[in-house]
Design a protein around this motif. Structure first.
Motif, short mmCIF file in Angstrom:
data_model
loop_
_atom_site.label_atom_id
_atom_site.label_comp_id
_atom_site.label_asym_id
_atom_site.label_seq_id
_atom_site.Cartn_x
_atom_site.Cartn_y
_atom_site.Cartn_z
N ASN A 1 8.15 5.82 -12.23
CA ASN A 1 9.49 5.26 -12.37
C ASN A 1 10.55 6.29 -12.78
O ASN A 1 11.72 5.96 -12.89
CB ASN A 1 9.49 4.09 -13.35
N LYS A 2 10.13 7.53 -12.98
CA LYS A 2 11.07 8.63 -13.21
C LYS A 2 11.20 9.51 -11.97
O LYS A 2 11.77 10.61 -12.02
CB LYS A 2 10.64 9.46 -14.42
N LEU A 3 10.65 9.03 -10.86
CA LEU A 3 10.68 9.69 -9.58
C LEU A 3 9.87 10.99 -9.55
O LEU A 3 10.14 11.90 -8.77
CB LEU A 3 12.13 9.97 -9.14
N GLN A 4 8.87 11.07 -10.43
CA GLN A 4 7.94 12.19 -10.41
C GLN A 4 6.82 11.89 -9.41
O GLN A 4 6.30 10.77 -9.38
CB GLN A 4 7.35 12.44 -11.80
N GLU A 5 6.45 12.89 -8.62
CA GLU A 5 5.44 12.69 -7.58
C GLU A 5 4.05 12.59 -8.20
O GLU A 5 3.57 13.54 -8.83
CB GLU A 5 5.51 13.84 -6.58
N ILE A 6 3.38 11.46 -8.01
CA ILE A 6 2.03 11.23 -8.52
C ILE A 6 1.00 11.57 -7.45
O ILE A 6 -0.08 12.08 -7.75
CB ILE A 6 1.85 9.76 -8.96
N GLU A 7 1.31 11.29 -6.20
CA GLU A 7 0.45 11.66 -5.07
C GLU A 7 1.30 12.37 -4.04
O GLU A 7 2.36 11.89 -3.66
CB GLU A 7 -0.20 10.43 -4.45
N ALA A 8 0.85 13.54 -3.60
CA ALA A 8 1.63 14.35 -2.66
C ALA A 8 1.79 13.63 -1.33
O ALA A 8 0.98 12.76 -0.96
CB ALA A 8 0.95 15.70 -2.45
N VAL A 9 2.83 14.00 -0.60
CA VAL A 9 3.07 13.44 0.73
C VAL A 9 1.88 13.72 1.63
O VAL A 9 1.39 14.85 1.70
CB VAL A 9 4.36 14.04 1.34
N ASN A 10 1.41 12.67 2.32
CA ASN A 10 0.25 12.82 3.19
C ASN A 10 0.25 11.75 4.27
O ASN A 10 0.99 10.76 4.18
CB ASN A 10 -1.04 12.76 2.38
N ALA A 11 -0.57 11.97 5.28
CA ALA A 11 -0.80 10.96 6.32
C ALA A 11 -2.10 10.27 5.98
O ALA A 11 -3.14 10.91 5.82
CB ALA A 11 -0.87 11.62 7.69
N LYS A 12 -2.07 8.93 5.85
CA LYS A 12 -3.23 8.19 5.37
C LYS A 12 -3.55 7.03 6.30
O LYS A 12 -2.65 6.27 6.69
CB LYS A 12 -2.97 7.67 3.96
N ILE A 13 -4.81 6.89 6.66
CA ILE A 13 -5.27 5.70 7.37
C ILE A 13 -5.67 4.68 6.32
O ILE A 13 -6.58 4.91 5.53
CB ILE A 13 -6.45 6.01 8.31
N VAL A 14 -4.97 3.55 6.29
CA VAL A 14 -5.10 2.59 5.20
C VAL A 14 -6.24 1.61 5.46
O VAL A 14 -6.34 1.03 6.55
CB VAL A 14 -3.78 1.84 4.99
N ASP A 15 -7.09 1.43 4.44
CA ASP A 15 -8.11 0.39 4.46
C ASP A 15 -8.15 -0.27 3.08
O ASP A 15 -7.30 0.02 2.23
CB ASP A 15 -9.48 0.95 4.87
#
Length: 228
Positions: free
Chosen positions: A133-147
């Motif tokens: 909620n402070k706009l800090q990146e918790i998980e880096a930008v990535n391409a993910k296949i969602v399951d």
């Protein structure tokens, strides 16, 4: 004073805004397929008129850098770079997913969980990241296949709100008590205002000659099927 023209074309939204010191003063946007090439320059002219500005009044040009639609990003970045060259103004690149998360946080200032912006990348794949909620990146930008196992660690410990045009198709898969889905569209150039201003005051500019969009994945050419 920082007067910034802002361009967002990473998805089907074509959005242009003008901000002054981080506050949006003019906005024009529309959502439609393949709209960017025909509408972007018209939207730019319209917001300049709304704000009663001349191009010389601008201090910088900001553009949503991706990830997202290959064609949309190419059009948005090419237009931004062209304006920077013509006007001799600096270029600011804003991460598209961070911009989306910023928009959610601004609309929900008391939110205490995580936000996960998602951009549709065909089938069950999304471009995504996670922010606190402070706009800090918790998980880096990535391409993910969602399951059904995706984001399980984050969901076990946090309330997570999924946003963006990739989130709707994942709602039936991410069935967890801590998973929430917000249908509002956060791909708006207005959500760049705070981030673009922060970049401006810290001189966080990009090289106009060499900057390229953040596609994340290579563009895949497809061949139309022959009619039988």
């Amino acid at each position: 004073m920082a007067t910034i023209l802002q361009i967002e074309t990473a998805t089907q939204v074509c959005s242009v805004a003008i901000s002054v010191n981080g506050e949006t003063i003019a906005l024009k946007e529309e959502t439609a397929q393949n709209i960017h090439a025909a509408s972007l320059t018209l939207f730019i002219e319209e917001v300049m008129k709304i704000a009663s500005l001349k191009y010389a009044d601008l201090d910088a040009i900001a553009v949503s850098k991706g990830p997202g639609s290959y064609t949309g990003l190419r059009i948005g970045v090419s237009t931004a770079k062209g304006l920077c060259f013509a006007l001799d103004k600096p270029l600011i690149a804003v991460g598209t997913l961070q911009m989306m998360a910023n928009g959610y946080m601004q609309n929900h200032p008391n939110y205490g969980g995580l936000v996960c912006p998602m951009i549709d990348a065909r089938r069950m794949e999304v471009f995504t990241s996670i922010y606190d909620n402070k706009l800090q990146e918790i998980e880096a930008v990535n391409a993910k296949i969602v399951d059904d196992k995706s984001f399980i660690l984050a969901l076990q410990k946090n309330y997570v709100t999924f946003i963006g045009d990739g989130a709707a198709k994942c709602e039936a898969v991410l069935m967890h008590d801590n998973a929430h889905f917000d249908a509002h569209n956060y791909n708006s150039a207005a959500n760049m205002s705070k981030l673009a201003y922060q970049a401006f005051v810290t001189d966080n500019f990009n090289d106009v000659a060499y900057f390229e969009p953040f596609y994340l994945k290579d563009f895949v050419f497809t061949t139309p099927k022959k009619k039988s």
